[in-house]
Design a protein around this motif. Structure first.
Motif, PDB file in Angstrom:
ATOM      1  N   TRP A 115       0.825  -1.211   0.000  1.00 35.75           N
ATOM      2  CA  TRP A 115       0.000   0.000   0.000  1.00 35.75           C
ATOM      3  C   TRP A 115       0.852   1.250   0.000  1.00 35.75           C
ATOM      4  O   TRP A 115       0.522   2.238  -0.679  1.00 35.75           O
ATOM      5  CB  TRP A 115      -0.936  -0.016   1.201  1.00 35.75           C
ATOM      6  CG  TRP A 115      -1.770  -1.249   1.271  1.00 35.75           C
ATOM      7  CD1 TRP A 115      -1.822  -2.166   2.267  1.00 35.75           C
ATOM      8  CD2 TRP A 115      -2.684  -1.723   0.262  1.00 35.75           C
ATOM      9  NE1 TRP A 115      -2.689  -3.173   1.963  1.00 35.75           N
ATOM     10  CE2 TRP A 115      -3.243  -2.922   0.733  1.00 35.75           C
ATOM     11  CE3 TRP A 115      -3.075  -1.235  -0.979  1.00 35.75           C
ATOM     12  CZ2 TRP A 115      -4.163  -3.653   0.003  1.00 35.75           C
ATOM     13  CZ3 TRP A 115      -4.006  -1.959  -1.711  1.00 35.75           C
ATOM     14  CH2 TRP A 115      -4.536  -3.154  -1.220  1.00 35.75           C
ATOM     15  N   ALA A 116       1.945   1.219   0.723  1.00 40.42           N
ATOM     16  CA  ALA A 116       2.856   2.376   0.689  1.00 40.42           C
ATOM     17  C   ALA A 116       3.472   2.540  -0.694  1.00 40.42           C
ATOM     18  O   ALA A 116       3.633   3.664  -1.189  1.00 40.42           O
ATOM     19  CB  ALA A 116       3.947   2.196   1.745  1.00 40.42           C
ATOM     20  N   ALA A 117       3.804   1.420  -1.350  1.00 40.01           N
ATOM     21  CA  ALA A 117       4.383   1.502  -2.686  1.00 40.01           C
ATOM     22  C   ALA A 117       3.373   2.038  -3.694  1.00 40.01           C
ATOM     23  O   ALA A 117       3.720   2.843  -4.569  1.00 40.01           O
ATOM     24  CB  ALA A 117       4.887   0.127  -3.118  1.00 40.01           C
ATOM     25  N   LEU A 118       2.119   1.617  -3.591  1.00 42.99           N
ATOM     26  CA  LEU A 118       1.095   2.122  -4.510  1.00 42.99           C
ATOM     27  C   LEU A 118       0.832   3.607  -4.285  1.00 42.99           C
ATOM     28  O   LEU A 118       0.647   4.370  -5.242  1.00 42.99           O
ATOM     29  CB  LEU A 118      -0.186   1.315  -4.349  1.00 42.99           C
ATOM     30  CG  LEU A 118      -0.120  -0.139  -4.831  1.00 42.99           C
ATOM     31  CD1 LEU A 118      -1.392  -0.882  -4.450  1.00 42.99           C
ATOM     32  CD2 LEU A 118       0.101  -0.200  -6.327  1.00 42.99           C
ATOM     33  N   ALA A 119       0.793   4.028  -3.013  1.00 44.43           N
ATOM     34  CA  ALA A 119       0.611   5.453  -2.735  1.00 44.43           C
ATOM     35  C   ALA A 119       1.799   6.262  -3.249  1.00 44.43           C
ATOM     36  O   ALA A 119       1.624   7.338  -3.842  1.00 44.43           O
ATOM     37  CB  ALA A 119       0.422   5.668  -1.237  1.00 44.43           C
ATOM     38  N   ALA A 120       3.013   5.732  -3.054  1.00 40.12           N
ATOM     39  CA  ALA A 120       4.198   6.427  -3.561  1.00 40.12           C
ATOM     40  C   ALA A 120       4.202   6.461  -5.082  1.00 40.12           C
ATOM     41  O   ALA A 120       4.632   7.447  -5.693  1.00 40.12           O
ATOM     42  CB  ALA A 120       5.464   5.736  -3.041  1.00 40.12           C
ATOM     43  N   GLY A 121       3.710   5.390  -5.716  1.00 38.35           N
ATOM     44  CA  GLY A 121       3.615   5.397  -7.171  1.00 38.35           C
ATOM     45  C   GLY A 121       2.686   6.485  -7.679  1.00 38.35           C
ATOM     46  O   GLY A 121       2.962   7.125  -8.701  1.00 38.35           O
ATOM     47  N   GLY A 122       1.571   6.723  -6.966  1.00 43.11           N
ATOM     48  CA  GLY A 122       0.688   7.811  -7.349  1.00 43.11           C
ATOM     49  C   GLY A 122       1.361   9.171  -7.220  1.00 43.11           C
ATOM     50  O   GLY A 122       1.203  10.042  -8.079  1.00 43.11           O
ATOM     51  N   LEU A 123       2.121   9.352  -6.138  1.00 43.20           N
ATOM     52  CA  LEU A 123       2.838  10.624  -5.966  1.00 43.20           C
ATOM     53  C   LEU A 123       3.905  10.802  -7.044  1.00 43.20           C
ATOM     54  O   LEU A 123       4.093  11.906  -7.571  1.00 43.20           O
ATOM     55  CB  LEU A 123       3.478  10.669  -4.578  1.00 43.20           C
ATOM     56  CG  LEU A 123       2.517  10.776  -3.387  1.00 43.20           C
ATOM     57  CD1 LEU A 123       3.295  10.727  -2.082  1.00 43.20           C
ATOM     58  CD2 LEU A 123       1.691  12.057  -3.471  1.00 43.20           C
ATOM     59  N   ILE A 124       4.614   9.728  -7.375  1.00 39.19           N
ATOM     60  CA  ILE A 124       5.652   9.819  -8.407  1.00 39.19           C
ATOM     61  C   ILE A 124       5.032  10.165  -9.760  1.00 39.19           C
ATOM     62  O   ILE A 124       5.534  11.020 -10.493  1.00 39.19           O
ATOM     63  CB  ILE A 124       6.442   8.501  -8.478  1.00 39.19           C
ATOM     64  CG1 ILE A 124       7.249   8.296  -7.187  1.00 39.19           C
ATOM     65  CG2 ILE A 124       7.376   8.485  -9.679  1.00 39.19           C
ATOM     66  CD1 ILE A 124       7.901   6.936  -7.091  1.00 39.19           C
ATOM     67  N   TYR A 125       3.922   9.504 -10.091  1.00 36.21           N
ATOM     68  CA  TYR A 125       3.285   9.776 -11.384  1.00 36.21           C
ATOM     69  C   TYR A 125       2.740  11.206 -11.426  1.00 36.21           C
ATOM     70  O   TYR A 125       2.872  11.906 -12.444  1.00 36.21           O
ATOM     71  CB  TYR A 125       2.166   8.778 -11.637  1.00 36.21           C
ATOM     72  CG  TYR A 125       1.503   8.946 -12.982  1.00 36.21           C
ATOM     73  CD1 TYR A 125       2.084   8.402 -14.124  1.00 36.21           C
ATOM     74  CD2 TYR A 125       0.315   9.661 -13.112  1.00 36.21           C
ATOM     75  CE1 TYR A 125       1.482   8.558 -15.364  1.00 36.21           C
ATOM     76  CE2 TYR A 125      -0.285   9.818 -14.346  1.00 36.21           C
ATOM     77  CZ  TYR A 125       0.301   9.267 -15.470  1.00 36.21           C
ATOM     78  OH  TYR A 125      -0.279   9.430 -16.689  1.00 36.21           O
ATOM     79  N   GLY A 126       2.128  11.652 -10.331  1.00 36.99           N
ATOM     80  CA  GLY A 126       1.648  13.022 -10.300  1.00 36.99           C
ATOM     81  C   GLY A 126       2.770  14.036 -10.408  1.00 36.99           C
ATOM     82  O   GLY A 126       2.614  15.086 -11.051  1.00 36.99           O
ATOM     83  N   GLY A 127       3.928  13.735  -9.806  1.00 41.11           N
ATOM     84  CA  GLY A 127       5.064  14.641  -9.935  1.00 41.11           C
ATOM     85  C   GLY A 127       5.681  14.650 -11.316  1.00 41.11           C
ATOM     86  O   GLY A 127       6.368  15.615 -11.688  1.00 41.11           O
ATOM     87  N   MET A 128       5.454  13.590 -12.106  1.00 38.02           N
ATOM     88  CA  MET A 128       5.996  13.537 -13.457  1.00 38.02           C
ATOM     89  C   MET A 128       5.174  14.323 -14.464  1.00 38.02           C
ATOM     90  O   MET A 128       5.656  14.593 -15.571  1.00 38.02           O
ATOM     91  CB  MET A 128       6.086  12.066 -13.917  1.00 38.02           C
ATOM     92  CG  MET A 128       7.141  11.263 -13.201  1.00 38.02           C
ATOM     93  SD  MET A 128       6.992   9.493 -13.571  1.00 38.02           S
ATOM     94  CE  MET A 128       7.126   9.511 -15.354  1.00 38.02           C
ATOM     95  N   LEU A 129       3.957  14.691 -14.138  1.00 39.65           N
ATOM     96  CA  LEU A 129       3.098  15.370 -15.102  1.00 39.65           C
ATOM     97  C   LEU A 129       3.670  16.703 -15.587  1.00 39.65           C
ATOM     98  O   LEU A 129       3.644  16.979 -16.793  1.00 39.65           O
ATOM     99  CB  LEU A 129       1.699  15.562 -14.510  1.00 39.65           C
ATOM    100  CG  LEU A 129       0.921  14.275 -14.222  1.00 39.65           C
ATOM    101  CD1 LEU A 129      -0.442  14.607 -13.617  1.00 39.65           C
ATOM    102  CD2 LEU A 129       0.760  13.433 -15.470  1.00 39.65           C
ATOM    103  N   PRO A 130       4.193  17.575 -14.706  1.00 37.30           N
ATOM    104  CA  PRO A 130       4.790  18.819 -15.235  1.00 37.30           C
ATOM    105  C   PRO A 130       5.988  18.565 -16.137  1.00 37.30           C
ATOM    106  O   PRO A 130       6.179  19.275 -17.130  1.00 37.30           O
ATOM    107  CB  PRO A 130       5.190  19.585 -13.964  1.00 37.30           C
ATOM    108  CG  PRO A 130       4.338  19.020 -12.889  1.00 37.30           C
ATOM    109  CD  PRO A 130       4.153  17.589 -13.222  1.00 37.30           C
TER     110      PRO A 130
END
Length: 315
Positions: free
Chosen positions: A255-270
């Motif tokens: 669950w921590a990895a999935l949450a971190a994956g969401g943060l990483i993907y959101g940070g890649m958008l810009p």
């Protein structure tokens, strides 16, 4: 004579016994061409099962099945292209499955998990998220043009530099971003952090995430598709090490990895938007000399013909 014994079979009759039987030929697609559609159906069943488990308040299993559906969605299209089994039916079936798994299921899970206590106001973000997902998938289907069958219908094809980008956040990634509060709450619950768990489960947080992610899905923001994305040679080894570390964390703390994956993907958008703009400027810079040379050739041809291009030719 009627009482005479039957004649023994000849040589042709004996050979006919040992002749191999011909297999009947059936019309229709081969089984290999059905494998992508079978995978899509399995993903659809996973999304339906996630909704059923959410109704039973089994939040971890429901979230896991949405992740499974996303993994299947990433495989069926590539497998269809590998087996040369792409079809219009498969594309439409995949879109319908995506709408249920990534447009309906995440919003309904968050509503049953957090937003149901807010009444109609809590249900509105779920409807908005589902509508945005449907619009995003409809726009994607409209961009699929059968050039041979309908040569003049549909939007113009993308330029070469835009082939590695999606328009807006894709539906599976949008579902992962929408379920970020649930992923984070499950991780905080395992770490015995009730305050952060309650904060992630607050209806305002879930509603804001659904509205934000829905807007990203229907936006024109260019996002990396990672299909034709090329990696520089010096970045390959660090990238492989990073993926290995992420997989290790995914196995130990999913669950921590999935949450971190969401943060990483959101940070890649810009960064994806900046990369798209840079490639667009480079393409426009390369086209400017060609356009100038084409204009020069047109001007020269117009001057070579009397009476055309200028007003000083003979009447």
């Amino acid at each position: 004579m009627s009482g005479s014994p039957p004649r023994p079979p000849g040589i042709r009759g004996r050979l006919r016994r040992f002749r191999p039987r011909t297999r009947p030929r059936y019309t229709g697609p081969s089984f290999n061409r059905l494998i992508p559609n079978i995978l899509t159906m399995l993903g659809l069943c996973a999304g339906l099962s996630a909704i059923r488990l959410a109704i039973d308040a089994q939040w971890a299993k429901a979230a896991a099945l949405v992740v499974v559906a996303a993994a299947i969605d990433g495989l069926d299209g590539r497998l269809a292209r590998l087996l040369k089994a792409t079809s219009r039916f498969g594309a439409e079936f995949d879109s319908l499955s995506d709408f249920l798994c990534f447009g309906v299921a995440p919003g309904l899970i968050l509503y049953l998990w957090s937003l149901h206590g807010s009444g109609g106001i809590g249900y509105a973000p779920c409807i908005l998220f589902a509508v945005c997902s449907a619009l995003r998938l409809a726009r994607f289907n409209a961009s699929i043009v059968e050039v041979a069958a309908v040569p003049l219908v549909g939007p113009p094809p993308k330029p070469a530099f835009a082939q590695s980008f999606f328009t807006g956040v894709p539906a599976p990634a949008g579902a992962g971003l929408a379920l970020f509060p649930l992923f984070a709450a499950l991780a905080f619950e395992e770490w015995n952090l009730p305050g952060l768990t309650a904060a992630m489960r607050h209806p305002a947080v879930c509603a804001a995430v659904l509205v934000l992610v829905g807007g990203l899905m229907v936006s024109t923001l260019p996002t990396w598709s990672f299909k034709n994305f090329k990696i520089r040679a010096e970045v390959v080894l660090p990238l492989l090490l990073g993926v290995g570390v992420y997989v290790a964390v995914l196995v130990t703390e999913p669950w921590a990895a999935l949450a971190a994956g969401g943060l990483i993907y959101g940070g890649m958008l810009p960064f994806s938007a900046r990369s798209y703009l840079r490639l667009k400027r480079e393409a426009e810079t390369m086209l400017e000399p060609l356009e100038r040379s084409a204009e020069g050739r047109e001007r020269q041809s117009a001057e070579a013909v009397p009476g055309e291009g200028r007003g000083d030719g003979p009447a």
